[in-house]
Scaffold this motif. Structure first.
Motif, short mmCIF file in Angstrom:
data_model
loop_
_atom_site.label_atom_id
_atom_site.label_comp_id
_atom_site.label_asym_id
_atom_site.label_seq_id
_atom_site.Cartn_x
_atom_site.Cartn_y
_atom_site.Cartn_z
N LEU A 221 0.82 -1.21 0.00
CA LEU A 221 0.00 0.00 0.00
C LEU A 221 0.86 1.26 0.00
O LEU A 221 0.51 2.26 -0.66
CB LEU A 221 -0.92 -0.02 1.21
N ASP A 222 1.96 1.24 0.72
CA ASP A 222 2.84 2.42 0.78
C ASP A 222 3.37 2.79 -0.60
O ASP A 222 3.37 3.95 -1.00
CB ASP A 222 4.01 2.16 1.73
N LYS A 223 3.84 1.77 -1.33
CA LYS A 223 4.39 2.02 -2.66
C LYS A 223 3.29 2.45 -3.63
O LYS A 223 3.50 3.33 -4.47
CB LYS A 223 5.09 0.77 -3.19
N ALA A 224 2.11 1.84 -3.49
CA ALA A 224 0.99 2.21 -4.35
C ALA A 224 0.62 3.69 -4.14
O ALA A 224 0.34 4.42 -5.11
CB ALA A 224 -0.22 1.32 -4.05
N LEU A 225 0.63 4.12 -2.89
CA LEU A 225 0.33 5.52 -2.58
C LEU A 225 1.38 6.46 -3.16
O LEU A 225 1.05 7.49 -3.75
CB LEU A 225 0.24 5.71 -1.06
N LEU A 226 2.64 6.09 -3.03
CA LEU A 226 3.74 6.89 -3.57
C LEU A 226 3.63 7.03 -5.08
O LEU A 226 3.79 8.13 -5.64
CB LEU A 226 5.07 6.25 -3.18
N LEU A 227 3.35 5.91 -5.78
CA LEU A 227 3.23 5.93 -7.25
C LEU A 227 2.03 6.76 -7.69
O LEU A 227 2.09 7.46 -8.70
CB LEU A 227 3.11 4.49 -7.77
N THR A 228 0.95 6.69 -6.92
CA THR A 228 -0.25 7.47 -7.25
C THR A 228 0.03 8.96 -7.12
O THR A 228 -0.43 9.77 -7.95
CB THR A 228 -1.43 7.06 -6.34
N LYS A 229 0.79 9.35 -6.11
CA LYS A 229 1.16 10.76 -5.94
C LYS A 229 2.05 11.23 -7.10
O LYS A 229 1.91 12.37 -7.57
CB LYS A 229 1.87 10.96 -4.60
N LYS A 230 2.95 10.36 -7.54
CA LYS A 230 3.80 10.72 -8.70
C LYS A 230 2.95 10.93 -9.94
O LYS A 230 3.20 11.83 -10.74
CB LYS A 230 4.83 9.61 -8.95
N LEU A 231 1.94 10.07 -10.09
CA LEU A 231 1.03 10.19 -11.24
C LEU A 231 0.32 11.54 -11.20
O LEU A 231 0.22 12.24 -12.22
CB LEU A 231 0.02 9.03 -11.22
N LEU A 232 -0.16 11.94 -10.02
CA LEU A 232 -0.92 13.18 -9.88
C LEU A 232 -0.03 14.42 -10.04
O LEU A 232 -0.53 15.50 -10.39
CB LEU A 232 -1.64 13.21 -8.54
N GLU A 233 1.25 14.26 -9.81
CA GLU A 233 2.17 15.36 -10.08
C GLU A 233 2.24 15.64 -11.58
O GLU A 233 2.38 16.79 -12.01
CB GLU A 233 3.57 15.03 -9.56
N LEU A 245 -6.17 7.76 -4.60
CA LEU A 245 -5.42 8.44 -3.55
C LEU A 245 -6.25 8.53 -2.28
O LEU A 245 -5.77 8.22 -1.17
CB LEU A 245 -5.00 9.84 -4.02
N LYS A 246 -7.50 8.95 -2.44
CA LYS A 246 -8.38 9.05 -1.27
C LYS A 246 -8.60 7.69 -0.63
O LYS A 246 -8.60 7.56 0.60
CB LYS A 246 -9.73 9.66 -1.69
N TYR A 247 -8.78 6.66 -1.47
CA TYR A 247 -9.03 5.32 -0.95
C TYR A 247 -7.80 4.78 -0.22
O TYR A 247 -7.92 4.23 0.88
CB TYR A 247 -9.42 4.39 -2.09
N PHE A 248 -6.61 4.94 -0.82
CA PHE A 248 -5.37 4.46 -0.19
C PHE A 248 -5.12 5.15 1.15
O PHE A 248 -4.73 4.52 2.13
CB PHE A 248 -4.18 4.67 -1.12
N GLU A 249 -5.35 6.46 1.18
CA GLU A 249 -5.14 7.21 2.42
C GLU A 249 -6.13 6.77 3.49
O GLU A 249 -5.78 6.68 4.68
CB GLU A 249 -5.27 8.71 2.15
N TYR A 250 -7.35 6.46 3.07
CA TYR A 250 -8.37 5.98 4.01
C TYR A 250 -7.95 4.63 4.60
O TYR A 250 -8.04 4.41 5.82
CB TYR A 250 -9.71 5.87 3.29
N ILE A 251 -7.49 3.72 3.72
CA ILE A 251 -7.07 2.38 4.19
C ILE A 251 -5.88 2.49 5.13
O ILE A 251 -5.83 1.83 6.19
CB ILE A 251 -6.71 1.49 2.98
N MET A 252 -4.92 3.36 4.78
CA MET A 252 -3.72 3.51 5.63
C MET A 252 -4.09 4.09 6.99
O MET A 252 -3.56 3.67 8.02
CB MET A 252 -2.68 4.38 4.92
N ALA A 253 -4.99 5.06 7.00
CA ALA A 253 -5.42 5.65 8.27
C ALA A 253 -6.13 4.62 9.13
O ALA A 253 -5.96 4.56 10.35
CB ALA A 253 -6.34 6.84 7.99
#
Length: 534
Positions: A221-233, A245-253
């Motif tokens: 999940l950590d790497k998936a979140l990082l890659l998603t942020k790179k995509l949004l950049e 991004l919202k879903y990954f952050e929700y799961i991590m929280a």
């Protein structure tokens, strides 16, 4: 510019009759000639277009000079009766001719040829099959994506590279199969090549979209979140990425809030995303099989090795082999596997291949549930059957097998010729019918397959070994040789140590032919014993 339709008729009927190019390297070579002819036709079209443009260019230059002169003194120019006549002629006739020249479609011949040939082209199944073959080779021979992408394979004569787009396509094929392990590997390779500055038709956003999801599916999940942020950049408005991004952050929280002493139910919920690695395999001996394909895990000890010999064999004083005995080599002791050297000539091999090529079709296996022949992903090759009465060479080969083995070939199956395709293989299997398959050869009425004779009709640059996972044996292809082993004990019971496989061909073109000999007719040639395992 005229395309030779005769060539099309000669080169392509096999393709039309036998789809599945990726399963036979021999038939894929026809596509090379087809593509070469298409390139010739394309160059003819380009030449025709260049000639056409050259004519238009000359016309434009001539009129440019003429109109430049005429516009300086229009009245004086048309005052000359010849100029006046030629002006009328140009505008009434010659400009129409120029228009027709410009409108003339020089591509008709090429498009017609392309349309004719397209019906014989590989289809989506071929492309996907070739892609899966690369993934299979990657796993079997422990190759990383960079090695394959750069074409650094052993024994290659013509080095070739994969572009970022090629890597992306391989990743997509894996993704379609829900194979997120390979999706991640190839999308990561595509991204790496793009980051190194490769010019490509695909963009990083598309790659990151697949890559982030594949990583998430494997539980990182950590790497998936990082890659998603790179995509949004790169693309802040990307709808799916913003949702992820919202879903990954929700799961991590949510995971951070879970106490380490949570209930088993909460722990199971927390770890439900963990899907690392390749899915559970249907082949129990996969690891042993692939190790043997790489030449690893061979179980021949020095003490047993000393008992293996080379000898001259005269076929039990057979007149054909007294003056020119066959060369025998012990490849393995239990089960006994014997290799015959220089047992089929290059000329005989070419005749057998020429007879087989027009008939090659996708190799099949017996379906134990239906009892019918069907294609299978674990057998990637094309095969054809040759009868002894068709050609004296085939008849001579059959008799040679009988003379050297002492077994009657009159009840044997026809000579089967096989050509392996991209990553061509035949995963571990038995040649004989087990007790739970009593009707496997019922239609033949010749009993079970007592023995196997296998000709190697080509050298293979890399891969393509015949391996026996149960005993840790590997036999490597060598053109002009043949290997022989018994599938049944003399008692008629099956020898389960003969379970074997044809490893994927990594580089090269593998041709083999085999003869399956049956029990009927061997009653006095190989008498039954009282012991079940003898």
């Amino acid at each position: 510019m005229i395309w030779c339709t005769l060539i099309i008729g000669i080169l392509l009927p096999w393709s039309l009759a036998h789809p599945g190019f990726f399963t036979s390297i021999g038939q894929m070579t026809d596509l090379i000639h087809t593509e070469k002819d298409l390139v010739t036709s394309l160059k003819d079209y380009i030449k025709a277009e260049e000639d056409k443009l050259e004519q238009i260019k000359r016309w434009a230059e001539k009129l440019d000079q003429l109109t430049s002169t005429a516009t300086k003194d229009p009245e004086g120019f048309v005052g000359h009766p010849v100029n006046a006549f030629k002006l009328m002629k140009r505008l009434n006739t010659e400009w129409s001719e120029l228009e027709n020249l410009i409108l003339k479609d020089m591509s008709d011949g090429f498009i017609s040829n392309l349309t004719i040939q397209r019906q014989y082209f590989p289809n989506d199944e071929d492309q996907v099959g070739a892609a899966k073959a690369l993934l299979r080779l990657q796993d079997t021979y422990n190759l990383d994506t960079d090695t394959i992408s750069k074409g650094n394979l052993p024994g290659v004569k013509h080095k070739s590279f994969l572009t970022a787009e090629d890597c992306f396509e391989l990743g997509k094929v894996a993704y379609t199969e829900a194979d997120y392990y390979h999706t991640e590997l190839w999308m990561d390779q595509a991204l790496r090549q793009l980051n190194e500055g490769e010019i490509s038709t695909i963009d990083k956003v598309s790659v990151l979209d697949y890559l982030s999801y594949a990583v998430y599916q494997q539980g990182d999940l950590d790497k998936a979140l990082l890659l998603t942020k790179k995509l949004l950049e790169l693309d802040p408005e990307h709808q799916r990425a913003n949702g992820n991004l919202k879903y990954f952050e929700y799961i991590m929280a949510k995971e951070k809030d879970v106490n380490k002493s949570a209930s088993d139910e909460q722990s199971d919920q927390q770890t439900s995303l963990k899907k690392k690695g390749i899915a559970v395999d249907y082949l129990p001996e996969r690891q042993k099989y692939e190790m043997l394909c790489r030449g690893e895990g061979i179980k021949m000890t020095p003490r047993r090795q000393k008992k293996l010999f080379c000898r001259y064999h005269d076929g039990n004083r057979n007149p054909k082999f007294i003056l020119a005995p066959a060369k025998q080599e012990d490849e393995w002791d239990k089960p006994r596997i014997i290799r015959f050297h220089d047992i089929i000539s290059d000329a005989e091999i070419e005749i057998v291949k020429d007879l087989a090529k027009p008939r090659l079709s996708r190799a099949t296996v017996h379906d134990p549930e239906t009892g019918k022949l069907t294609t299978a992903q674990y057998r990637v090759s094309k095969s054809a059957w040759l009868s002894g009465y068709e050609n004296p060479v085939v008849s001579r080969i059959n008799m040679r097998i009988q003379d050297l083995t002492g077994l009657d070939v009159s009840t044997a199956e026809e000579l089967q010729v096989a050509n392996y395709g991209v990553g061509g293989q035949y995963e571990p299997h038995f040649d004989f019918a087990r007790k739970d398959e009593p009707d496997a050869f019922k239609e033949l009425g010749t009993g079970n397959r007592i023995a196997t004779w296998l000709f190697y009709m080509s050298d293979v640059s890399a891969g393509g070994a015949t391996v026996f996972p149960e005993v840790g044996a590997s036999v490597w292809p060598k053109k002009g040789t043949a290997v022989f082993w018994y599938n049944l004990f003399a008692s008629g019971e099956g020898d389960y140590s003969t379970r074997h496989a044809a490893c994927p061909v990594l580089v090269g073109n593998k041709w083999v032919s085999n003869k399956w000999l049956h029990e009927r007719g061997q009653e006095f040639r190989r008498p039954c014993t009282l012991s079940e395992l003898e």
